[in-house]
Design an enzyme around this catalytic site. Structure first.
Site, PDB file in Angstrom:
ATOM      1  N   CYS A 175       0.881  -1.186   0.000  1.00  0.00           N
ATOM      2  CA  CYS A 175       0.000   0.000   0.000  1.00  0.00           C
ATOM      3  C   CYS A 175       0.906   1.219   0.000  1.00  0.00           C
ATOM      4  CB  CYS A 175      -0.922  -0.008   1.218  1.00  0.00           C
ATOM      5  SG  CYS A 175      -2.092  -1.376   1.282  1.00  0.00           S
ATOM      6  N   ALA A 177       1.421   4.233  -1.990  1.00  0.00           N
ATOM      7  CA  ALA A 177       1.266   5.647  -2.343  1.00  0.00           C
ATOM      8  C   ALA A 177       1.365   6.551  -1.105  1.00  0.00           C
ATOM      9  CB  ALA A 177      -0.075   5.869  -3.044  1.00  0.00           C
ATOM     10  N   PRO A 178       2.064   7.705  -1.232  1.00  0.00           N
ATOM     11  CA  PRO A 178       2.680   8.267  -2.448  1.00  0.00           C
ATOM     12  C   PRO A 178       4.072   7.739  -2.757  1.00  0.00           C
ATOM     13  CG  PRO A 178       2.914   9.801  -0.656  1.00  0.00           C
ATOM     14  CD  PRO A 178       2.116   8.650  -0.095  1.00  0.00           C
ATOM     15  N   GLY A 179       4.566   6.766  -1.961  1.00  0.00           N
ATOM     16  CA  GLY A 179       5.804   6.093  -2.306  1.00  0.00           C
ATOM     17  C   GLY A 179       6.996   6.380  -1.427  1.00  0.00           C
ATOM     18  N   GLY A 180       6.810   7.114  -0.325  1.00  0.00           N
ATOM     19  CA  GLY A 180       7.943   7.502   0.517  1.00  0.00           C
ATOM     20  C   GLY A 180       8.755   6.330   1.034  1.00  0.00           C
ATOM     21  N   LYS A 181       8.085   5.323   1.588  1.00  0.00           N
ATOM     22  CA  LYS A 181       8.807   4.179   2.160  1.00  0.00           C
ATOM     23  C   LYS A 181       9.446   3.329   1.075  1.00  0.00           C
ATOM     24  CE  LYS A 181       5.352   4.124   5.797  1.00  0.00           C
ATOM     25  NZ  LYS A 181       4.543   5.142   5.042  1.00  0.00           N
ATOM     26  N   CYS A 297      -0.626   5.101  10.509  1.00  0.00           N
ATOM     27  CA  CYS A 297      -0.440   6.484  10.970  1.00  0.00           C
ATOM     28  C   CYS A 297      -1.561   6.836  11.955  1.00  0.00           C
ATOM     29  CB  CYS A 297      -0.407   7.461   9.799  1.00  0.00           C
ATOM     30  SG  CYS A 297      -1.868   7.430   8.744  1.00  0.00           S
TER      31      CYS A 297
END
Length: 345
Positions: A175, A177-181, A297
């Protein structure tokens, strides 16, 4: 008029109290209630003089938080910790960015940003992060457009840092989006291995692709995939699986205030059930001796510790190695992370 004015006096520092009082009197007179202007003026000036001693009936009124959330946090963490959580949402905070070490160094990025007139501080928790403020918008910053940093909260950064990623690993973010991890994982891989960043809709996948393009990584791809649907081709393929799952969002209310009005106990229970469904599905993608990183979060035991406990009990092949509930502050959002290791056969 009184209620609006009291709100301005107590909560809006940018409006001088005297201006609030004068405007309230003007509004009253304009509505043909001139006889009440002295009363309105007296009440508001009295509140202005004594606003530091105003008390509230309870935490819900003092921090504008729905009662069911207050009751949940007081039950789980006690009243003092609940007050700490609530205060964390109102702390002024800078933007946290993660440095792309493949494109620049911390020292070079600090020099570049300060040269643009941006205020930069080192992050007290993470060597890989900085705190920036005093900019207009991200797209106007050359270093952002060139992929030298990614906006990402400190708690979110901890996911990849705690995952034990090694060069050559195959990473699956279900899961993303937005792709930070996922982008962080690709950076740690240092040009080796592969990260597959998945999400439910094409719109979300396109957002990941935009960030991949901006950051310039070639060892990451974005794929549209429903995390609740089992993908047989991925079974036991992932060295590290990142499952940052849909949640109530009660840890990011400083940024997304409206979430507290959209959620309720029934909806939260439904979200927790969805999280279990996804975990039940995606855990099969983890290799023996591989890692599963579960994160949300939010600040909710039903979505966090209870789900981690449920998962460990249902899937004894996974050992819970580490977990942490992070509370909101001026340097991080509220966040939960659990690290599981799959036993070898």
């Amino acid at each position: 008029v009184l209620r609006s004015s009291v709100y301005q006096i107590v909560f809006m520092d940018g409006v001088p109290d005297a201006a609030v009082c004068n405007e309230a009197v003007r509004i009253v007179k304009n509505h043909g209630l001139g006889g009440l202007s002295g009363f309105v003026n007296g009440v508001l000036r009295n509140i202005s003089r004594n606003k530091d001693s105003i008390t509230y009936k309870g935490l819900s009124e003092a921090y504008s938080m729905p009662q069911w959330i207050i009751r949940m946090w007081v039950r789980d963490y006690g009243e003092e910790k609940t007050k700490y959580i609530l205060e964390g949402f109102y702390k002024e905070r800078a933007t946290t960015i993660r440095i792309n070490g493949n494109a620049t160094t911390k020292e070079e990025l600090i020099r570049e940003l300060t040269g643009e007139g941006i205020q930069v501080k080192e992050h007290p928790l993470l060597a890989s992060a900085l705190l920036i403020s005093g900019y207009d918008y991200l797209a106007a910053i050359p270093a952002f457009r060139e992929g030298k940093f990614q906006v990402q909260d400190a708690a979110s950064i901890m996911v990849a840092e705690q995952a034990g990623i090694k060069e050559g690993d195959y990473i699956l973010d279900v899961c993303a989006a937005p792709g930070g991890k996922a982008l962080h994982a690709a950076q740690i891989l240092n040009g080796t291995g592969m990260v597959e960043a998945r999400d439910l809709t094409e719109m979300k996948v396109e957002l990941i692709r935009e960030n991949i393009s901006r950051m310039g990584f070639e060892n990451i791809r974005a794929v549209q995939q429903n995390a609740t649907c089992f993908d047989a081709d991925s079974e036991e393929k992932a060295d590290v699986l990142i499952a940052d799952l849909p949640c109530s969002g009660l840890g990011v209310l400083a940024k997304k205030t409206d979430l507290k009005y959209k959620m309720n106990p029934e909806t939260e229970t439904e979200v927790a059930a969805l999280q279990r469904e996804i975990l039940d599905t995606v855990c099969r993608y983890v290799k023996p001796e591989g890692t599963l990183m579960y994160s949300t979060c939010t600040i909710s035991r039903i979505e966090n510790e209870e789900n981690a406990g449920w998962f460990a009990e249902k899937h004894p092949e996974f050992d819970l190695e580490w977990e942490k509930q992070i509370f909101p502050s001026d340097i991080t959002d509220g966040f939960y992370i659990a690290k599981f290791i799959r036993r070898s056969r």
